[in-house]
Design an enzyme around this catalytic site. Sequence first.
Site, short mmCIF file in Angstrom:
data_model
loop_
_atom_site.label_atom_id
_atom_site.label_comp_id
_atom_site.label_asym_id
_atom_site.label_seq_id
_atom_site.Cartn_x
_atom_site.Cartn_y
_atom_site.Cartn_z
N GLY A 1 0.84 -1.22 0.00
CA GLY A 1 0.00 0.00 0.00
C GLY A 1 0.86 1.25 0.00
O GLY A 1 0.53 2.26 0.64
N ILE B 1 -0.83 -1.85 -6.14
CA ILE B 1 -1.79 -2.64 -6.92
C ILE B 1 -2.06 -1.91 -8.23
O ILE B 1 -1.81 -0.70 -8.33
CB ILE B 1 -3.13 -2.87 -6.16
CG1 ILE B 1 -3.71 -1.56 -5.64
CG2 ILE B 1 -2.94 -3.87 -5.04
CD1 ILE B 1 -5.13 -1.67 -5.10
N GLY C 1 -0.38 5.12 -0.96
CA GLY C 1 -1.42 5.82 -0.22
C GLY C 1 -0.88 7.02 0.56
O GLY C 1 0.28 7.40 0.40
N GLN C 2 -1.74 7.59 1.40
CA GLN C 2 -1.35 8.81 2.13
C GLN C 2 -0.12 8.57 2.99
O GLN C 2 0.84 9.35 2.96
CB GLN C 2 -2.51 9.31 3.01
CG GLN C 2 -2.26 10.71 3.56
CD GLN C 2 -3.07 11.04 4.81
OE1 GLN C 2 -3.66 10.17 5.45
NE2 GLN C 2 -3.09 12.30 5.16
N TYR D 1 -14.76 -0.65 9.59
CA TYR D 1 -13.37 -0.23 9.77
C TYR D 1 -12.88 -0.63 11.17
O TYR D 1 -11.84 -1.28 11.32
CB TYR D 1 -13.28 1.28 9.59
CG TYR D 1 -11.89 1.86 9.63
CD1 TYR D 1 -10.97 1.58 8.64
CD2 TYR D 1 -11.49 2.71 10.67
CE1 TYR D 1 -9.69 2.13 8.66
CE2 TYR D 1 -10.23 3.26 10.71
CZ TYR D 1 -9.32 2.97 9.71
OH TYR D 1 -8.07 3.51 9.73
N LYS E 1 -10.11 -3.39 12.44
CA LYS E 1 -8.94 -2.94 13.21
C LYS E 1 -8.80 -3.70 14.53
O LYS E 1 -7.72 -4.11 14.91
CB LYS E 1 -9.01 -1.43 13.46
CG LYS E 1 -8.79 -0.57 12.21
CD LYS E 1 -7.44 -0.81 11.58
CE LYS E 1 -7.18 0.04 10.36
NZ LYS E 1 -5.99 -0.41 9.61
N ILE F 1 -2.54 -7.50 -1.52
CA ILE F 1 -2.50 -8.18 -0.22
C ILE F 1 -3.43 -9.39 -0.18
O ILE F 1 -3.24 -10.29 0.65
CB ILE F 1 -2.82 -7.17 0.91
CG1 ILE F 1 -2.36 -7.70 2.26
CG2 ILE F 1 -4.31 -6.82 0.93
CD1 ILE F 1 -2.34 -6.68 3.35
N1 LIG Z 1 -4.28 8.25 7.26
C1 LIG Z 1 -4.81 8.24 8.48
O1 LIG Z 1 -5.20 9.27 9.00
C2 LIG Z 1 -4.90 6.94 9.23
C3 LIG Z 1 -5.36 6.95 10.55
C4 LIG Z 1 -5.47 5.76 11.24
C5 LIG Z 1 -5.06 4.58 10.65
N2 LIG Z 1 -4.60 4.58 9.37
C6 LIG Z 1 -4.23 3.30 8.77
O2 LIG Z 1 -2.98 3.40 8.10
C7 LIG Z 1 -2.98 2.54 6.97
C8 LIG Z 1 -2.65 3.34 5.72
O3 LIG Z 1 -3.58 4.39 5.59
P1 LIG Z 1 -3.52 5.49 4.45
O4 LIG Z 1 -4.10 6.71 5.04
O5 LIG Z 1 -2.20 5.53 3.82
O6 LIG Z 1 -4.61 4.88 3.45
P2 LIG Z 1 -4.79 5.16 1.88
O7 LIG Z 1 -6.21 4.83 1.55
O8 LIG Z 1 -4.27 6.49 1.51
O9 LIG Z 1 -3.84 4.05 1.26
C9 LIG Z 1 -4.16 2.69 1.28
C10 LIG Z 1 -3.28 1.97 0.30
O10 LIG Z 1 -3.70 0.60 0.22
C11 LIG Z 1 -3.65 0.21 -1.14
N3 LIG Z 1 -4.51 -0.96 -1.35
C12 LIG Z 1 -5.86 -1.00 -1.48
N4 LIG Z 1 -6.24 -2.27 -1.72
C13 LIG Z 1 -5.11 -3.02 -1.72
C14 LIG Z 1 -4.86 -4.41 -1.91
N5 LIG Z 1 -5.84 -5.28 -2.18
N6 LIG Z 1 -3.58 -4.84 -1.86
C15 LIG Z 1 -2.55 -3.98 -1.62
N7 LIG Z 1 -2.74 -2.66 -1.44
C16 LIG Z 1 -4.01 -2.19 -1.48
C17 LIG Z 1 -4.09 1.44 -1.91
O11 LIG Z 1 -3.67 1.36 -3.25
C18 LIG Z 1 -3.36 2.54 -1.14
O12 LIG Z 1 -2.05 2.69 -1.63
C19 LIG Z 1 -4.37 1.88 6.94
O13 LIG Z 1 -4.31 0.66 7.65
C20 LIG Z 1 -5.21 2.86 7.72
O14 LIG Z 1 -6.33 2.25 8.29
C21 LIG Z 1 -4.52 5.74 8.64
#
Ligand SMILES: NC(=O)c1ccc[n+]([C@@H]2O[C@H](COP(=O)([O-])OP(=O)(O)OC[C@H]3O[C@@H](n4cnc5c(N)ncnc54)[C@H](O)[C@@H]3O)[C@@H](O)[C@H]2O)c1
Length: 316
Positions: free
Chosen positions: A8, A34, A11-12, A142, A146, A54
Site C-alpha cells: 500500500g 496494486i 497511499g497517504q 473499519y 482494526k 494483499i
Molecule cells: N491516514 C490516516 O489518518 C490513518 C489513521 C489511522 C489509521 N490509518 C491506517 O494506516 C494505513 C494506511 O492508511 P492510508 O491513510 O495511507 O490509506 P490510503 O487509503 O491512503 O492508502 C491505502 C493503500 O492501500 C492500497 N490498497 C488497497 N487495496 C489493496 C490491496 N488489495 N492490496 C494492496 N494494497 C491495497 C491502496 O492502493 C493505497 O495505496 C491503513 O491501515 C489505515 O487504516 C490511517
Amino acid sequence: MKNVLVIGSTGQIGSELTMKLRSLYSGNIVAGYIAGAEPKGELKESGPSAIVDITNAQQIAETVAKYEIDTIYNLAALLSAVAEAKPQLAWKIGMDGLFNVLEVAREKECAVFTPSSIGVFGSNSPKDKTPQDTIRNPKTMYGVTKVSGELLSDYYFTRFGVDTRSVRFPGLISYVTPPGGGTTDYAVDIYYSAVKGETFKCPISEGTFMDMMYMPDGLRAAIEIMEADPAKFVHRNSFNIAAMSFDPAIIASNIRKYIPDFKMEYEVDPLRQAIADSWPNSLDDTCARQEWGWKPEYDLDSMTRDMIEKLREKGI
Ligand SMILES: NC(=O)c1ccc[n+]([C@@H]2O[C@H](COP(=O)([O-])OP(=O)(O)OC[C@H]3O[C@@H](n4cnc5c(N)ncnc54)[C@H](O)[C@@H]3O)[C@@H](O)[C@H]2O)c1
C-alpha cells in the site's frame, strides 16, 4: 530493519513512509502497489517496486523472497468512510489480507507493522483520555477489522513468535498525498481551502473533538516502534499514540492566526459525523511513552504554520 516491503505504498502514509525509509536505510525498500495505484515520480524512481495485492498470498511471498525482506509495513486498507460503503471488500483487505501477510511473515521470519486506529474504540469506550486497555466495541466495519487485526497480530506473536508491532494512528495530516476517505480528512482539506482563499464546507460539526497528528510525527512513530528494544514491551498490538485533539472551530481559529479572512461553514456529512461521534475525543498514550519512548514533536500551532508554508511552496 534492512530490507523492507511497504504494502500500500502509494497511499497517504505509504508514499511518505517509503521515501523516509529509503532516506534512512540502504537496503531494498520495496514499494508494493496494486494495478491502478502505481508509484509515480520520485517514489517510482528512487527504489524497487512490485505489484503486491494483499489478497494474493503468492505475490507477497514471492516479493519477500526476491528482495530478502525482513520487515513488512502493511498499509493496505479501506479507510473508515470507504469501508462503510464497501464492508465486504474492507474485510477482505483488512483481515484476509492481514492473514496472508502474517502467514508469509511466519514462514520467512519477517517483522510486521500493521497500523491500527482510534477507530478501534466505540461509544462505550471512555471518551476523554481513552486508556490503552479498555472497551473496544466499534460499530463500523473499519473498527471491526482494526480490533480483529490487533487480536490476530497479537495471536501471531504469542503463538508463533512473529514480531508484530503496531500503533493506533489518530487522523494524520499532511501536505503531500491526499487522504484516502477517512473521517478525519476534513483536517487536511481545511488547509487546502484556507490557502486557496476558499470558504471551507466542514463535514464535521462544531464541538466534535478527535485526536490528530502531523505526518512527520506519524512516520517517526511507525519507524521508532519497529526499531524499539522490545524488552520493555507490555503491549504490542496496538499502542495508543497522541499528539493533539481539536474540534473544527479550534483548527479554524488557529488557521485564522495566519490567514485572518479564512471562512468556514458547516455542511455536516451524516456518515462521517456518526463515525466521529463514536470515536474518542482524545487518547492516553502513556504506555507508548513508557514502553518505547514515544513523544510527539508537533502541536496544532506548529503544524498549522508548517502546513500553510508547505502548501504555499507547492503552489496550492
Ligand atoms: N491516514 C490516516 O489518518 C490513518 C489513521 C489511522 C489509521 N490509518 C491506517 O494506516 C494505513 C494506511 O492508511 P492510508 O491513510 O495511507 O490509506 P490510503 O487509503 O491512503 O492508502 C491505502 C493503500 O492501500 C492500497 N490498497 C488497497 N487495496 C489493496 C490491496 N488489495 N492490496 C494492496 N494494497 C491495497 C491502496 O492502493 C493505497 O495505496 C491503513 O491501515 C489505515 O487504516 C490511517
